[in-house]
Motif scaffolding. Structure first.
Motif, PDB file in Angstrom:
ATOM      1  N   SER A   1      55.369  23.571  74.617  1.00 20.40           N
ATOM      2  CA  SER A   1      54.290  24.514  74.880  1.00 20.40           C
ATOM      3  C   SER A   1      53.518  24.701  73.583  1.00 20.40           C
ATOM      4  O   SER A   1      54.114  24.857  72.519  1.00 20.40           O
ATOM      5  CB  SER A   1      54.844  25.851  75.372  1.00 20.40           C
ATOM      6  N   HIS A   2      52.191  24.680  73.700  1.00 22.99           N
ATOM      7  CA  HIS A   2      51.339  24.723  72.518  1.00 22.99           C
ATOM      8  C   HIS A   2      50.578  26.037  72.479  1.00 22.99           C
ATOM      9  O   HIS A   2      49.907  26.385  73.449  1.00 22.99           O
ATOM     10  CB  HIS A   2      50.408  23.525  72.499  1.00 22.99           C
ATOM     11  N   VAL A   3      50.711  26.739  71.360  1.00 24.87           N
ATOM     12  CA  VAL A   3      50.168  28.102  71.254  1.00 24.87           C
ATOM     13  C   VAL A   3      49.277  28.224  70.020  1.00 24.87           C
ATOM     14  O   VAL A   3      48.962  29.324  69.578  1.00 24.87           O
ATOM     15  CB  VAL A   3      51.324  29.134  71.168  1.00 24.87           C
ATOM     16  N   ILE A   4      48.851  27.089  69.459  1.00 30.54           N
ATOM     17  CA  ILE A   4      48.182  27.103  68.151  1.00 30.54           C
ATOM     18  C   ILE A   4      46.974  28.032  68.119  1.00 30.54           C
ATOM     19  O   ILE A   4      46.220  28.138  69.080  1.00 30.54           O
ATOM     20  CB  ILE A   4      47.773  25.680  67.728  1.00 30.54           C
ATOM     21  N   LYS A   5      46.815  28.684  66.986  1.00 25.39           N
ATOM     22  CA  LYS A   5      45.691  29.579  66.765  1.00 25.39           C
ATOM     23  C   LYS A   5      45.087  29.274  65.418  1.00 25.39           C
ATOM     24  O   LYS A   5      45.815  29.270  64.425  1.00 25.39           O
ATOM     25  CB  LYS A   5      46.178  31.030  66.805  1.00 25.39           C
TER      26      LYS A   5
ATOM     27  N   ASP B   1      46.711  35.473  74.643  1.00 25.48           N
ATOM     28  CA  ASP B   1      45.653  35.336  73.656  1.00 25.48           C
ATOM     29  C   ASP B   1      45.082  33.928  73.733  1.00 25.48           C
ATOM     30  O   ASP B   1      45.655  32.999  73.178  1.00 25.48           O
ATOM     31  CB  ASP B   1      46.227  35.625  72.267  1.00 25.48           C
ATOM     32  N   GLY B   2      43.985  33.768  74.475  1.00 25.92           N
ATOM     33  CA  GLY B   2      43.319  32.469  74.509  1.00 25.92           C
ATOM     34  C   GLY B   2      43.894  31.528  75.541  1.00 25.92           C
ATOM     35  O   GLY B   2      43.693  31.686  76.735  1.00 25.92           O
ATOM     36  N   ILE B   3      44.616  30.533  75.077  1.00 26.10           N
ATOM     37  CA  ILE B   3      45.103  29.490  75.982  1.00 26.10           C
ATOM     38  C   ILE B   3      46.446  28.967  75.492  1.00 26.10           C
ATOM     39  O   ILE B   3      46.679  28.842  74.293  1.00 26.10           O
ATOM     40  CB  ILE B   3      44.056  28.347  76.094  1.00 26.10           C
TER      41      ILE B   3
END
Lengths: 344, 344
Positions: free
Chosen positions: B65-69, B148-150
């Motif tokens: 799962s990718h949560v990069i910000k 938060d976002g995607i």
């Protein structure tokens, strides 16, 4: 043609209905759908999963992210839901022996360890019921305010000799539901809204691959379409099956199995049980000559004891779902989206 | 023994280091790891993915799962990251021909459609570079303040004749990195903190399965361990490889390929580039007689042109990573967690 999509994504785009399908078709899969091999099921099919040729068998793959709120609800929790939802999507394509599950978790900072332990135990128990094993995973933590609680992604992989699609219906086929309708959605809705009825309502969340395995063995080749009526309920599942198959469907309202407490809660809230999500049920399209064998196989198991023939396919009114109430007929609308956000 | 876990999950539990491995071992995989079949790689191995026998081949599976910000950063975005990360995890197990990818997306209500289109195009382009196809997906939308976002989950599936593990090192083996170190983490960190240096820093995010395919073909059987140094950087990857293989590792600091701008930014922030995440690199354990063949195969491709031999395995000091600076030796600590939350 101008896009019918809004400039900003709203909740209805994730709600399992027509809006979501438009988003998927116009944005998420644009330019991605490769030409499927002969009989392969890929992105373009928008089925419960994909099917890829591997040697002389089919590798079936499905993925789901689970965002249900609350994470714990009467009858289950997000862990049981994730495993069941993925196992059932595989089963809906005829792949009832699970080769592997993956589980990726995104957790909110501050999440209680004991809740994580409870969820993990549910995952373990549901895997045991389904005869499935989680083989790999991923763990991410996001800050407070960056995620609400926990999001679980599960991906399922299975091998099967024969794929069942959601588009195999033809006129004369019967539609069977494997049990009572609306249990999951009404239980979550009642918990969310603090309804008094809550004590009587329980989600039906369960892996039903063993049930489907028994049915497929009892009536080889006669189950020609399957779909699990989750987001958007039976109404949404029937619309997809009818449209893709090129048939109309007539449903006998008096034959629909709905628990009294679910019916009462649905009436209180002014909701049609056909629009409410299920997490341990299937809609089966069956050749007429195999109906008795399929019903017998279903009713022989606890998860199928309330199975019922609820309708049949017609050659006319292609794509329409008609409800025969006993007093007259009306059209069943396709939900634009789910009644309740974060139902699964 | 009392658990060393806190009662509440904090950010360090998702940061790729020792805390995360403890959470996975003590909670997330408790009671789940089935007995692996002969040579099978399952949950207990905590490798980059799992490997399951299918006929006379191996089915390799990995999920992230990718949560990069931020979702967009110099050199890439969350879409390119998701595809590359999953393709590279497969490649690290020797599975360089991708059979299928899944992609499940969780989107915040109000997310701009045009950003979704940009991300989807990155996914499509990265798939083309990797020779991979997304075969199925899932779409959920959560309310504002709920996410938060995607968040993107990608799961990858591949078939291979031979699995490469992360535990195959023995004394005398050489360690090769396929290119410059720290590019991804420093680019994201600079963007996040608004560093002046930002213009010179770009993430290395790329699928490297074709590069790995060339290496494995050039030196059959001689690449005995692989790992992609993402969260926790090369330091974390080396610690895992050394511990699992039962060797010590000595790294030659002067041989480490680090871009001048990355080194400058790292010094400014007081960070060791060995601890910084990469998204288009691999650490390879190679039998000594095959070093020249592996280096030649790497340097023949743009993604491998800065490949370098950076260390070797020893029989003593098992599990320790020793840095030889040219003036003396010091231990490289295993990061407790990633320096930066939401790096991938």
């Amino acid at each position: 043609m101008a896009s019918v999509l809004d400039d900003r994504i709203t909740l209805r785009y994730g709600a399992g209905g027509r809006a979501m399908r438009t988003l998927i078709r116009e944005v998420l899969t644009a330019g991605l759908a490769r030409d499927d091999g002969a009989d392969e099921v890929g992105l373009a099919a928008m089925d419960d999963g994909a099917a890829i040729r591997v040697g002389d068998r089919w590798l079936v793959v499905t993925t789901d992210s689970h965002v249900i709120k609350p994470a714990f609800f009467p009858g289950g929790d997000i862990g049981r839901l994730a495993v069941s939802g993925t196992v059932n999507d595989l089963a809906m394509m005829g792949a009832t022996d699970v080769l592997a599950l993956t589980c990726a978790v995104v957790i909110e900072e501050g999440f209680a360890r004991e809740d994580l332990v409870r969820i993990q135990r549910s995952i373990r128990d549901a895997c045991a019921e389904a005869g499935a094993a989680i083989v790999t995973g991923d763990t991410k933590v996001m800050g407070r305010g960056e995620i609400d609680g926990i999001v679980l992604n599960t991906t399922g992989i299975a091998l099967t000799d024969a794929v069942v699609r959601d588009c195999g219906l033809r006129a004369g086929d019967r539609l069977i539901v494997t049990g009572t309708l609306g249990d999951h959605g009404m239980a979550v809705m009642a918990r969310r809204h603090g309804l008094e009825l809550e004590a009587d309502l329980r989600s039906d969340v369960a892996p039903i691959n063993a049930l489907i395995r028994a049915v497929l063995a009892a009536a080889p080749g006669a189950v020609v379409a399957m779909k699990d009526p989750t987001r958007g309920g039976v109404a949404s599942a029937l619309h997809e099956m009818a449209e893709k198959s090129g048939v109309g469907i007539v449903i006998d309202e008096t034959a629909l199995p709905v628990r009294a407490e679910v019916r009462a809660a649905a009436e209180l809230l002014g909701i049609d049980p056909l629009h409410v999500a299920n997490e341990g049920k299937a809609v089966l399209g069956v050749r007429p000559e195999a109906v008795d064998a399929v019903l017998a196989a279903l009713r022989a198991q606890p998860l199928g004891e309330h199975a019922a023939v609820v309708g049949r396919c017609t050659a006319d009114r292609v794509g329409a779902i008609v409800l025969d109430t006993g007093f007259g007929r009306r059209l069943v609308a396709e939900p634009e989206g789910e009644l309740l956000p974060r139902i699964c």
